[in-house]
Design an enzyme around this catalytic site. Structure first.
Site, PDB file in Angstrom:
ATOM      1  N   LYS A   1       0.853  -1.191   0.000  1.00 19.20           N
ATOM      2  CA  LYS A   1       0.000   0.000   0.000  1.00 19.20           C
ATOM      3  C   LYS A   1       0.886   1.238   0.000  1.00 19.20           C
ATOM      4  O   LYS A   1       1.475   1.612   1.003  1.00 19.20           O
ATOM      5  CB  LYS A   1      -0.925   0.059   1.217  1.00 19.20           C
TER       6      LYS A   1
ATOM      7  N   GLU B   1       9.031   0.960  11.202  1.00 19.71           N
ATOM      8  CA  GLU B   1      10.168   1.881  11.015  1.00 19.71           C
ATOM      9  C   GLU B   1       9.574   3.275  11.054  1.00 19.71           C
ATOM     10  O   GLU B   1       8.814   3.645  10.163  1.00 19.71           O
ATOM     11  CB  GLU B   1      10.859   1.640   9.661  1.00 19.71           C
TER      12      GLU B   1
ATOM     13  N   CYS C   1      13.817  10.331   7.505  1.00 20.78           N
ATOM     14  CA  CYS C   1      13.742   9.920   8.912  1.00 20.78           C
ATOM     15  C   CYS C   1      15.092   9.963   9.594  1.00 20.78           C
ATOM     16  O   CYS C   1      15.185  10.147  10.799  1.00 20.78           O
ATOM     17  CB  CYS C   1      13.146   8.520   8.996  1.00 20.78           C
TER      18      CYS C   1
ATOM     19  N   GLU D   1      10.093  16.060  15.489  1.00 21.44           N
ATOM     20  CA  GLU D   1      10.535  15.826  14.114  1.00 21.44           C
ATOM     21  C   GLU D   1       9.833  16.819  13.184  1.00 21.44           C
ATOM     22  O   GLU D   1       8.607  16.788  13.058  1.00 21.44           O
ATOM     23  CB  GLU D   1      10.187  14.395  13.706  1.00 21.44           C
TER      24      GLU D   1
HETATM   25  P1  NAD Z   1       2.300   8.430   7.820  1.00 23.77           P
HETATM   26  O1  NAD Z   1       2.399   7.675   9.089  1.00 23.77           O
HETATM   27  O2  NAD Z   1       1.334   9.533   7.731  1.00 23.77           O
HETATM   28  O3  NAD Z   1       1.908   7.449   6.611  1.00 23.77           O
HETATM   29  C1  NAD Z   1       2.616   6.284   6.336  1.00 23.77           C
HETATM   30  C2  NAD Z   1       1.667   5.266   5.731  1.00 23.77           C
HETATM   31  O4  NAD Z   1       0.665   4.919   6.681  1.00 23.77           O
HETATM   32  C3  NAD Z   1       0.930   5.771   4.484  1.00 23.77           C
HETATM   33  O5  NAD Z   1       0.845   4.721   3.547  1.00 23.77           O
HETATM   34  C4  NAD Z   1      -0.444   6.118   5.022  1.00 23.77           C
HETATM   35  O6  NAD Z   1      -1.474   6.022   4.068  1.00 23.77           O
HETATM   36  C5  NAD Z   1      -0.617   5.077   6.113  1.00 23.77           C
HETATM   37  N1  NAD Z   1      -1.553   5.510   7.146  1.00 23.77           N
HETATM   38  C6  NAD Z   1      -1.785   6.781   7.580  1.00 23.77           C
HETATM   39  N2  NAD Z   1      -2.736   6.784   8.525  1.00 23.77           N
HETATM   40  C7  NAD Z   1      -3.111   5.502   8.702  1.00 23.77           C
HETATM   41  C8  NAD Z   1      -4.072   4.869   9.549  1.00 23.77           C
HETATM   42  N3  NAD Z   1      -4.849   5.546  10.386  1.00 23.77           N
HETATM   43  N4  NAD Z   1      -4.178   3.521   9.484  1.00 23.77           N
HETATM   44  C9  NAD Z   1      -3.419   2.811   8.625  1.00 23.77           C
HETATM   45  N5  NAD Z   1      -2.535   3.359   7.792  1.00 23.77           N
HETATM   46  C10 NAD Z   1      -2.366   4.686   7.834  1.00 23.77           C
HETATM   47  O7  NAD Z   1       3.794   8.842   7.510  1.00 23.77           O
HETATM   48  P2  NAD Z   1       4.306   9.723   6.300  1.00 23.77           P
HETATM   49  O8  NAD Z   1       3.881  11.104   6.602  1.00 23.77           O
HETATM   50  O9  NAD Z   1       3.920   9.106   5.005  1.00 23.77           O
HETATM   51  O10 NAD Z   1       5.904   9.561   6.418  1.00 23.77           O
HETATM   52  C11 NAD Z   1       6.648  10.371   7.216  1.00 23.77           C
HETATM   53  C12 NAD Z   1       7.099   9.613   8.457  1.00 23.77           C
HETATM   54  O11 NAD Z   1       7.732   8.398   8.090  1.00 23.77           O
HETATM   55  C13 NAD Z   1       8.147  10.389   9.224  1.00 23.77           C
HETATM   56  O12 NAD Z   1       7.846  10.350  10.597  1.00 23.77           O
HETATM   57  C14 NAD Z   1       9.427   9.619   8.942  1.00 23.77           C
HETATM   58  O13 NAD Z   1      10.410   9.758   9.910  1.00 23.77           O
HETATM   59  C15 NAD Z   1       8.958   8.226   8.794  1.00 23.77           C
HETATM   60  N6  NAD Z   1       9.915   7.417   7.996  1.00 23.77           N
HETATM   61  C16 NAD Z   1      10.655   6.473   8.644  1.00 23.77           C
HETATM   62  C17 NAD Z   1      11.582   5.704   7.939  1.00 23.77           C
HETATM   63  C18 NAD Z   1      12.394   4.652   8.649  1.00 23.77           C
HETATM   64  O14 NAD Z   1      12.960   3.799   7.961  1.00 23.77           O
HETATM   65  N7  NAD Z   1      12.479   4.659   9.972  1.00 23.77           N
HETATM   66  C19 NAD Z   1      11.741   5.903   6.568  1.00 23.77           C
HETATM   67  C20 NAD Z   1      10.968   6.866   5.931  1.00 23.77           C
HETATM   68  C21 NAD Z   1      10.044   7.616   6.671  1.00 23.77           C
END
Ligand code: NAD
Length: 488
Positions: free
Chosen positions: A180, A256, A291, A390
């Site tokens: 997804k 992650e 991240c 962050e």
């Molecule tokens: P997000 O949590 O908003 O979304 C990530 C995914 O989760 C998306 O596919 C989204 O559609 C889904 N999602 C959102 N709400 C949901 C819910 N209620 N139920 C189920 N799924 C849901 O994160 P983002 O804004 O896309 O990404 C940014 C974040 O990701 C930052 O905090 C960043 O640090 C982190 N990140 C971490 C790594 C790592 O390897 N540790 C790598 C990249 C990004």
């Protein structure tokens, strides 16, 4: 390189492109101009069920899960080669949909995506299971088995690369997957799903369902026939997957999540110029939407002014511009809501009386895009918001310390623990700091995350349950089985 590209916008279920069963679509935006790029098929509950069923069928009936590792390796290597042949097209999609500079997409994201699939493929026919040192009257084998159907929930900041970090080990270990993508960046993931079919990955092994987190993501998190969720995204959303699992089938959850990573420059650092290069790269690369970006610069008070001068000078190289221009180093924020969030953190830093050194404003507004200037705040105190939260944008906060103990204490004074950098010319200081800092990766005299051979993941609120990359990533997608054979 051609500047036009065709977009596939349908779901991929059981090896076939499909519109959403309810005929719904949602728009994906180019963040460099705010215009609609494409309309993407939105998965319904029925589509999610169909995708999970296709993955289940492919897993239970084979051939994928039952293939000799050497055969699976051949198919995955072919997959990597097909992706490589389409690297420019995928890079264009990422630049247009995620606002990532095209040069980064071509030189970093795509080579890493391809190398990740290839590395995991090449590993799988060289791994052995174990026989335990039990009593000779038994033969006790410890074998790893694939878990089954894995749902991979992806973020928008490195769409193809994060898909590969999941796909490589999930597929290498014989699982099947429902991907997804984040709703902001579906295009390259859909294309990768199509390329998988072209490469001969059997139908149902890779499925792609697009849509929103609150609907499609949640359905996968709660699905009774999903064995494992591999999630990359914010800590807030990560927690929800733990709840989804707790309330349903106790599926394995791998998270992650976010980071607020320290970049420590000790007093004895002999090459401040290099430290300044790495500091700017770490905070401005990928617009700070990374991240592992080191957004907290902790520097010894005696060298702060000198280092800051170098950093300000080097920041001028970080040109904000159109992501499709090869000279651009900073593209737009992913969307209006995220731009507002980043500007909110900048406002808060001003209110906290952090000293604005450069940037601090929205830019290129005429383009219709969501651009922010590279921004540096000095005099950030440990109780200020940008010290702890962050920002996920090109915003660096600088805090001084008096000695290395204080530096390490400041580094650990955070709810996250993903990555850290330490600059020093002393081996001892480097070793002590590396051991004491609570983070999944500590880089010494550089900013870096290691490579595909090293695990990546976080302590504290930065992660849960496993690690991406390296052979550690294989383990997280396997069950361990003991087979105990009585020989008496
Ligand atoms: P997000 O949590 O908003 O979304 C990530 C995914 O989760 C998306 O596919 C989204 O559609 C889904 N999602 C959102 N709400 C949901 C819910 N209620 N139920 C189920 N799924 C849901 O994160 P983002 O804004 O896309 O990404 C940014 C974040 O990701 C930052 O905090 C960043 O640090 C982190 N990140 C971490 C790594 C790592 O390897 N540790 C790598 C990249 C990004």
């Amino acid at each position: 390189m051609s500047k036009t590209v065709d977009f596939s916008t349908q779901l991929i279920i059981g090896g076939r492109p499909l519109p959403g069963s309810e005929g719904k679509t949602f728009e994906t935006i180019n963040p460099a101009n705010g215009k609609v790029l494409a309309s993407i098929a939105e998965a319904s509950g029925e589509d999610v069920n169909k995708a999970v069923s296709a993955a289940r069928k492919a897993f239970e009936e084979g051939p994928w899960s039952k293939m000799a590792p050497s055969e699976r390796k051949k198919v995955l290597l072919r997959f990597a080669t097909v992706i490589e042949a389409h690297a420019e097209e995928l890079a264009m999609m990422e630049a247009m949909e995620a606002g990532k500079p095209i040069t980064d997409c071509l030189e970093i994201d795509m080579p890493e995506t391809i190398n990740t699939i290839r590395w995991h493929a090449e590993a799988i026919d060289k791994l052995y299971d174990q026989i335990s040192p039990s009593d000779p009257s038994v033969l006790s084998m410890i074998v790893r088995e694939p878990m089954g159907v894995v749902a991979a929930i992806l973020p928008w900041n490195f769409p193809a690369m994060m898909a590969a970090w999941k796909l490589g080990p999930i597929l290498a270990t014989g699982n099947t997957v429902v991907l997804k993508p984040a709703e902001q960046t579906s295009l390259s993931t859909i294309r990768i799903g199509e390329l998988a079919v072209e490469a001969g990955i059997p139908d149902g092994v890779i499925n792609v369902v697009c849509g929103f987190g609150e609907t499609v993501g949640k359905m996968l998190g709660e699905h009774l026939d999903v064995d494992c969720v591999a999630f990359t995204g914010s800590t807030e959303t990560g927690r929800m997957f733990l709840r989804y699992s707790a309330d349903t089938n106790l599926k394995r959850v791998l998270l992650e999540c976010g980071g607020k990573n320290p970049f420590i420059v000790m007093e004895d650092t002999d090459d401040l110029d290099t430290a300044a290069d790495h500091a700017t790269n770490s905070i401005f690369w990928n617009m700070g939407e990374n991240c592992s970006s080191n957004s907290r610069l902790l520097v010894h008070q005696s060298i702060k002014d000198q280092l800051l001068e170098l950093i300000v000078e080097k920041s001028k190289e970080w040109v904000v511009g159109d992501p499709l221009d090869a000279a651009t180093k900073i593209g737009p924020m992913i969307e209006q809501a995220h731009l507002d969030k980043v500007m909110g953190f900048i406002d808060q830093a001003n209110q906290d009386k952090n000293k604005l050194v450069i940037g601090g404003k929205r830019t290129r507004e005429d383009s219709g895009g969501f651009f922010v200037q590279p921004t540096i705040f000095d005099d950030v105190k440990p109780d200020n918001t940008i010290f702890s939260e962050e920002v996920f944008g090109p915003v660096l906060g600088i805090t001084t310390f008096k000695n290395s103990e204080e530096a390490i204490a400041l580094a650990n004074q955070n709810k996250y623990g993903l990555a850290a950098s330490v600059f020093t010319s002393s081996n001892k200081t480097a070793h002590v700091a590396a051991r004491k800092i609570k983070a999944g990766t500590v880089a010494v005299n550089c900013y870096g995350e290691g490579d595909i051979t090293t695990p990546f993941g976080g302590y504290k609120l930065s992660g849960f349950g496993g690690r991406d990359k390296s052979l550690a990533a294989h383990d997280q997608y396997c069950e361990l089985k003991t087979i105990w054979i009585d020989l008496k």
